[in-house]
Enzyme design. Structure first.
Site, PDB file in Angstrom:
ATOM      1  N   LYS A 104      49.484  18.229  48.114  1.00 30.41           N
ATOM      2  CA  LYS A 104      48.014  18.623  47.903  1.00 30.41           C
ATOM      3  C   LYS A 104      46.997  17.468  48.174  1.00 30.41           C
ATOM      4  CE  LYS A 104      45.626  21.917  45.854  1.00 30.41           C
ATOM      5  NZ  LYS A 104      46.210  23.595  46.075  1.00 30.41           N
ATOM      6  N   TYR A 107      36.081  36.210  41.976  1.00 32.32           N
ATOM      7  CA  TYR A 107      35.273  37.439  42.060  1.00 32.32           C
ATOM      8  C   TYR A 107      36.093  38.710  42.787  1.00 32.32           C
ATOM      9  CZ  TYR A 107      31.901  40.353  44.856  1.00 32.32           C
ATOM     10  OH  TYR A 107      31.371  41.533  45.626  1.00 32.32           O
ATOM     11  N   GLY A 137      35.838  31.791  35.673  1.00 33.06           N
ATOM     12  CA  GLY A 137      35.558  31.626  37.049  1.00 33.06           C
ATOM     13  C   GLY A 137      35.647  32.799  37.928  1.00 33.06           C
ATOM     14  N   VAL A 138      34.482  33.130  38.283  1.00 31.37           N
ATOM     15  CA  VAL A 138      34.015  34.233  39.350  1.00 31.37           C
ATOM     16  C   VAL A 138      33.671  33.659  40.855  1.00 31.37           C
ATOM     17  CG1 VAL A 138      34.044  36.187  37.822  1.00 31.37           C
ATOM     18  CG2 VAL A 138      31.955  34.753  38.339  1.00 31.37           C
ATOM     19  N   GLY A 139      34.528  32.691  41.392  1.00 29.01           N
ATOM     20  CA  GLY A 139      34.298  32.087  42.713  1.00 29.01           C
ATOM     21  C   GLY A 139      34.992  33.052  43.617  1.00 29.01           C
TER      22      GLY A 139
END
Length: 351
Positions: free
Chosen positions: A80, A190, A184-186
């Site tokens: 990462k 979403y 969280g709706v990124g």
């Protein structure tokens, strides 16, 4: 404190720090394990409080990628990278060029891809400096749509598949009328909300950015919720789709849901919380198992494959989770511990 004494250090093979003064880039790359293949993991840009918080995140995330690839049956290791900074205010082309050079300096030990705060366009800029950048081109899409290199659709579909399987296992029902709270709706949250809405779920959403919440309310009839209220909602499922450690000493006692299944990495602040969830009768979908759709996507884009093969591989996430749940129930152990044991059996031996 040195890296070796850091509480999240877990025999990582390589941890590199990079500062490019002209562009302002401050970044860290962590490679956890390469027994199964080269390390793959996205690049995240986030306004960390300090370098210690960034180091904690990259160590945890890179370890999670090792387990994720192993559980998804991929010949890849775990790594990462993180960039310290606000992607909405501080990101620049020069910074992305410098990040490309940083990735290249590891000589192929680590391949990077998209993560929070980084878009396909950023990766394309990095790719001008290194051949170890993935997600910049794509041939396949799980739903036969035009692929653009963004793995978020596959990640979201995998989480949806895993959430559906978890609901079937724990609640003995389909998704119609099931109440799901999404944190969280990124890019991923979403798309997960869209899948759930299409299958009749009732949605509750929160996000630190109001535009995502407003979009979900308008398009899916979701109910907006204050961030601090989400974990105490009387819902069936909580889907963490933001940053990690959202299941912690503060939120865990408030949880009324019977299933936790979301896209976020490192959802448990401490591994021991998996056992607490088990004792409370809450089914936890190990994060690195349920959110593997993105890395599966990237893996297929690097080989001769097909959209059908990609979709089939992603849908195996649900089957893998059910196997973990059955073994956890039989052994009377937490699902995260069972998943860890299976993954370690796979990656502790070289391919």
């Amino acid at each position: 404190m040195s890296v070796f004494e850091h509480p999240e250090f877990d025999s990582h093979e390589h941890v590199a720090f990079y500062h490019d003064k002209p562009s302002g880039l401050k970044a860290i790359i962590a490679v956890h394990n390469t027994n199964l293949g080269p390390a793959l993991g996205g690049c995240r840009m986030w306004p960390y409080i300090d370098s210690q918080e960034a180091l904690t995140d990259v160590l945890r995330l890179s370890k999670g990628m090792t387990y994720k690839s192993a559980m998804a049956n991929l010949k890849l290791g775990g790594g990462k990278s993180v960039i310290i900074g606000d992607p909405r205010k501080q990101k620049s082309e020069d910074m992305m060029l410098a990040m490309g050079r940083f990735v290249d300096s590891l000589g192929g030990k680590y391949f990077t891809a998209e993560d929070s705060g980084i878009a396909v366009g950023d990766l394309k800029t990095m790719a001008t400096q290194s051949k170890y950048i993935t997600g910049v081109s794509a041939q396949y899409h799980y739903n036969n749509e035009t692929p653009d290199g963004n793995p978020a659709p596959s990640t979201a579909y995998g989480v949806f598949t895993g959430l559906k399987a978890s609901v079937e296992y724990a609640l003995k029902t389909d998704l119609k009328g099931v109440r799901v709270a999404i944190q969280g709706v990124g890019h991923v949250g979403y798309r997960l909300a869209k899948h759930l809405h299409e299958h009749g779920a009732e949605l509750f959403v929160t996000d630190i950015f109001p535009e995502g919440v407003e979009r979900a309310v308008q398009e899916f009839g979701a109910q907006a919720v204050a961030p601090e209220k989400l974990y105490s909602l009387d819902v069936d499922v909580i889907a963490p789709c933001a940053l990690g450690a959202s299941i912690n000493d503060e939120t865990l006692p408030e949880i009324k849901a019977k299933v936790i299944a979301g896209a976020a990495n490192n959802q448990l602040a401490k591994e021991t919380m998996g056992e607490v969830l088990r004792q409370r009768g809450i089914l936890y979908a190990p994060d690195y198992v349920i959110n593997a759709g993105g890395v599966i996507d990237i893996y297929h884009q690097r080989m001769t494959s097909s959209s059908e093969a990609l979709r089939t591989h992603i849908e195996q996430i649900g089957d893998t989770l059910k196997e973990i749940y059955q073994r956890a129930e039989s052994d009377e152990k937490a699902t995260n511990i069972v998943a860890n044991v299976i993954a370690e059996e796979r990656f502790n031996h070289k391919a």
